[in-house]
Motif scaffolding. Structure first.
Motif, short mmCIF file in Angstrom:
data_model
loop_
_atom_site.label_atom_id
_atom_site.label_comp_id
_atom_site.label_asym_id
_atom_site.label_seq_id
_atom_site.Cartn_x
_atom_site.Cartn_y
_atom_site.Cartn_z
N PRO A 1 0.82 -1.22 0.00
CA PRO A 1 0.00 0.00 0.00
C PRO A 1 0.85 1.27 0.00
N GLU B 1 -4.34 -0.26 -7.60
CA GLU B 1 -4.61 -0.37 -6.16
C GLU B 1 -5.85 -1.22 -5.90
N LEU C 1 -4.92 -4.61 -3.94
CA LEU C 1 -5.21 -4.51 -2.50
C LEU C 1 -6.61 -4.98 -2.17
#
Length: 283
Positions: free
Chosen positions: A206, A273, A277
């Motif tokens: 992240p 992302e 994630l």
């Protein structure tokens, strides 16, 4: 979480949202409001262009100071038709991608070295924290002395700019990994490389992606300066040429192209992302 009663109570959108809620439920109403919010984000851009057109139409700005939106659009279309703008975009994008390909690994390796070892923290982090306060543009004369006026100088400027946001965000992400997870890795017998591959890299991902977003933004900003170092092609070259002939419409085309490319790259990282994630509870 927005409830059905809260949606219905909205002063301006209550009736329509209530109809959506009645037909499809609260989830559909929330999706409808989300689309409306995305449309509202364009309102500022529309108002800015409208103000720009008004200033040009009333004579406050002229072609010599700030061309109108229609002239800029026409200039952009002409350069798309003759191939000069797509060619310039490809050259500029190529420089940015090479700068990222070189700068990102350097930033990550330095972050891992500083984040995982005490010696690395003492040696690397102190130096990086000091160097990151040096204005990158201030290095331009030295870069020209070192690498001359060719492509290496332009790409090197981008590399310097990419390394620092990548390092800072990845370093703090590595340092923020739960020590209990690392201890668990030692207990189950993970070696150094396995620990980095299975625990450190996922935990620091992240932070790295945040650094990637910042690195993309910095790379496009530095490209404006890099492409003024004896450039023979690229978006910056178009801007410099237009400046010589007071073609403000072409200058604005170049600046708008930089802005669009920056926005597209940011959206690309956001998409990465969302895919990378998915394991996070908030996604």
């Amino acid at each position: 979480m927005v409830t059905t009663s809260e949606i219905v109570s909205l002063p301006t959108l209550g009736a329509e949202a209530a109809q959506v809620t009645d037909r499809h439920g609260p989830r559909a109403a929330l999706a409808w409001l989300g689309r409306l919010r995305r449309a509202e984000r364009l309102l500022g851009v529309v108002l800015l262009v409208a103000l720009w057109q008004i200033l040009y139409s009333t004579g406050v700005t002229t072609d010599e100071t700030l061309s109108g939106p229609s002239a800029v659009w026409g200039s952009a279309w002409d350069r798309i038709a003759d191939g000069s703008l797509p060619s310039a975009i490809w050259v500029s994008l190529h420089r940015v991608l090479i700068g990222l390909a070189v700068g990102l690994p350097i930033g990550v390796v330095l972050a891992l070295a500083a984040g995982l070892t005490r010696l690395g923290d003492d040696v690397v982090d102190t130096s990086m924290q000091m160097l990151r306060f040096i204005p990158i543009i201030g290095l331009q004369p030295l870069i020209i002395v070192w690498f001359g006026l060719g492509e290496t100088a332009k790409i090197s400027l981008i590399v310097f700019g990419v390394v620092f946001p990548t390092y800072i965000n990845t370093y703090h992400a590595v340092r923020g990994i739960d020590p209990r997870m690392l201890e668990l890795g030692r207990v189950i017998g993970l070696g150094r490389l396995a620990m980095i591959r299975r625990l450190v890299i996922p935990g620091a991902l992240p932070g790295f992606l945040v650094g990637l977003r910042l690195a993309f933004g910095v790379s496009w900003l530095l490209l404006v300066f890099a492409e003024q170092i004896n450039a023979r092609e690229g978006i910056g070259y178009l801007i410099v040429q237009a400046q010589a002939f007071y073609q403000t419409d072409v200058i604005l085309v170049g600046l708008a192209t930089y802005a669009v490319l920056g926005l597209v790259s940011d959206l690309l990282v956001r998409g990465i992302e969302r895919v990378a994630l998915t394991w996070q509870p908030s996604r």
